[in-house]
Design a protein around this motif. Structure first.
Motif, PDB file in Angstrom:
ATOM      1  N   PRO A  28      12.057  11.383  31.607  1.00 21.44           N
ATOM      2  CA  PRO A  28      11.845   9.764  31.370  1.00 21.44           C
ATOM      3  C   PRO A  28      13.026   8.849  32.365  1.00 21.44           C
ATOM      4  O   PRO A  28      14.029   9.513  32.545  1.00 21.44           O
ATOM      5  CB  PRO A  28      12.075   9.528  30.021  1.00 21.44           C
ATOM      6  N   ASN A  29      12.298   7.922  32.731  1.00 14.74           N
ATOM      7  CA  ASN A  29      13.415   7.322  33.492  1.00 14.74           C
ATOM      8  C   ASN A  29      13.834   5.907  32.716  1.00 14.74           C
ATOM      9  O   ASN A  29      14.576   5.285  33.331  1.00 14.74           O
ATOM     10  CB  ASN A  29      12.625   6.641  34.988  1.00 14.74           C
ATOM     11  N   SER A  30      13.590   5.889  31.440  1.00 15.08           N
ATOM     12  CA  SER A  30      14.469   4.970  30.498  1.00 15.08           C
ATOM     13  C   SER A  30      15.845   5.513  30.188  1.00 15.08           C
ATOM     14  O   SER A  30      16.037   6.738  29.839  1.00 15.08           O
ATOM     15  CB  SER A  30      13.352   4.933  29.205  1.00 15.08           C
ATOM     16  N   ARG A  31      16.653   4.614  30.030  1.00 15.39           N
ATOM     17  CA  ARG A  31      17.832   4.897  29.152  1.00 15.39           C
ATOM     18  C   ARG A  31      17.843   5.007  27.603  1.00 15.39           C
ATOM     19  O   ARG A  31      18.963   5.503  27.172  1.00 15.39           O
ATOM     20  CB  ARG A  31      18.857   3.742  29.802  1.00 15.39           C
ATOM     21  N   TYR A  32      16.747   4.743  27.195  1.00 17.13           N
ATOM     22  CA  TYR A  32      16.585   4.518  25.725  1.00 17.13           C
ATOM     23  C   TYR A  32      15.380   5.539  25.347  1.00 17.13           C
ATOM     24  O   TYR A  32      14.408   5.066  25.604  1.00 17.13           O
ATOM     25  CB  TYR A  32      16.389   3.288  25.270  1.00 17.13           C
ATOM     26  N   THR A  33      15.859   6.537  24.925  1.00 16.56           N
ATOM     27  CA  THR A  33      14.792   7.697  24.660  1.00 16.56           C
ATOM     28  C   THR A  33      14.607   8.419  23.258  1.00 16.56           C
ATOM     29  O   THR A  33      14.702   9.448  22.859  1.00 16.56           O
ATOM     30  CB  THR A  33      14.461   8.667  25.526  1.00 16.56           C
ATOM     31  N   GLY A  34      14.981   7.135  22.236  1.00 16.41           N
ATOM     32  CA  GLY A  34      14.929   7.453  20.968  1.00 16.41           C
ATOM     33  C   GLY A  34      13.753   7.855  20.228  1.00 16.41           C
ATOM     34  O   GLY A  34      13.805   8.433  19.150  1.00 16.41           O
ATOM     35  N   THR A  35      12.555   7.909  20.844  1.00 18.48           N
ATOM     36  CA  THR A  35      11.278   8.237  20.208  1.00 18.48           C
ATOM     37  C   THR A  35      10.840   9.242  21.166  1.00 18.48           C
ATOM     38  O   THR A  35      11.028   9.257  22.194  1.00 18.48           O
ATOM     39  CB  THR A  35      10.411   6.808  20.113  1.00 18.48           C
ATOM     40  N   ASN A  36       9.427   9.768  20.538  1.00 17.90           N
ATOM     41  CA  ASN A  36       8.784  10.866  21.224  1.00 17.90           C
ATOM     42  C   ASN A  36       7.847  10.527  22.300  1.00 17.90           C
ATOM     43  O   ASN A  36       7.122  10.975  23.043  1.00 17.90           O
ATOM     44  CB  ASN A  36       8.045  11.819  20.611  1.00 17.90           C
TER      45      ASN A  36
END
Length: 299
Positions: A28-36
């Motif tokens: 993922p290119n997001s800095r926030y991947t706290g969910t699936n």
């Protein structure tokens, strides 16, 4: 799934290693991947391109062998992704120690022994020239380079002794003695004795340089911000700016040989060259930022 505020290129060495064994890797290119959510979207995308006849991955993906992996915040997302029926197993880095599928949990404070103080900050890239000798580069305030000669059991400082060394983001070697590292503000340092000594290659760029890759000789390419592409030759320690045809930031680079290479970056840009970087052709612009590129063969 990456850790909080991290980006895929921070895990580039690990992801490239996994891909080298025939896996297709989605990050993922997001800095926030706290969910699936990013992982399940990646699975949906993989399933779609596997059935799309116009895709280079058409019928090439084994959708019965799927794993998920994450670090820290992304590790907790991985545990959630394990509940997806398509996921077979997971690897969890520095997060929890349980999952609903077969899992490997990796957490420790002494996984790499005797790392010198110069590497006390952030390591950004790693390369091995053989089974025992490897190098890593990064930033501990200024840039740093460390070296192992026993397969990673111990590490020693071999940071270039140049004034005001900038943080380093990528390192590569053409052979066991000739290599280079690149980083912020156009920093390029080269070695011809396996890291014992380094010299600065000045005057080629002032841009952030995010990746370096050698072809099949002492020449290679560098990629960086604002569409920067440089060709360099360690046989004479010289280089030249090349026209990439874009102003997008370029994050990743892979040289198949001295002629054929790909570079990827901002907004999902993919460029390819067949003549050592003299001319580049845009292959894709997907809108999703790419951190790196790697090929296992000449597909």
């Amino acid at each position: 799934g990456n850790g909080t505020c991290a980006q895929p290129e921070g895990y580039g060495a690990l992801l490239r290693y996994i891909a080298s064994h025939g896996y297709v890797v989605f990050a993922p290119n997001s800095r926030y991947t706290g969910t699936n959510s990013p992982m399940t979207k990646a699975l949906d995308f993989a399933a779609a391109v596997n059935e799309y006849s116009g895709s280079p991955l058409y019928k090439r993906l084994d959708m019965t062998r799927i794993g998920a992996m994450g670090h820290s915040q992304g590790g907790y997302a991985t545990v959630q992704a394990a509940k997806d029926s398509r996921v077979d197993a997971v690897i969890i880095w520095n997060a929890t120690d349980s999952a609903t599928k077969p899992f490997l949990a990796v957490t420790g404070e002494h996984d790499i022994q005797d790392v010198p103080p110069s590497a006390g900050g952030q390591l950004n890239d790693i390369v091995f020239v053989d089974g025992n000798t490897g190098f890593a580069c990064g930033a501990s305030g200024p840039g740093c380079v460390i070296r192992t000669q026993d397969g990673g059991q111990t590490w020693e400082d071999c940071t270039p002794a140049v004034p005001s060394l900038q943080p380093l983001y990528s390192i590569d070697f053409a052979d066991p003695v000739n290599g280079a590292a690149v980083g912020d503000a156009g920093e390029i340092v080269v070695t011809h004795d396996g890291g014992d000594s380094w010299t600065r290659m000045s005057g080629l760029s002032t841009k952030h340089l995010g990746d370096i890759c050698f072809g099949d000789d002492l020449s290679g390419l560098l990629a960086g911000d604002d569409g920067t592409v440089l060709h360099f030759d360690l046989s004479v320690d010289s280089g030249a700016v090349q026209y990439s045809g874009t102003s997008q930031d370029l994050h990743g680079l892979f040289c198949l040989n001295s002629d054929t290479a790909w570079t990827v970056g901002w907004n999902g840009l993919v460029l390819r060259t067949f003549n050592g970087g003299s001319n580049w052709t845009q292959i894709a612009m997907t809108g999703n930022d790419y951190g790196d590129v790697w090929f296992t063969d000449a597909l």
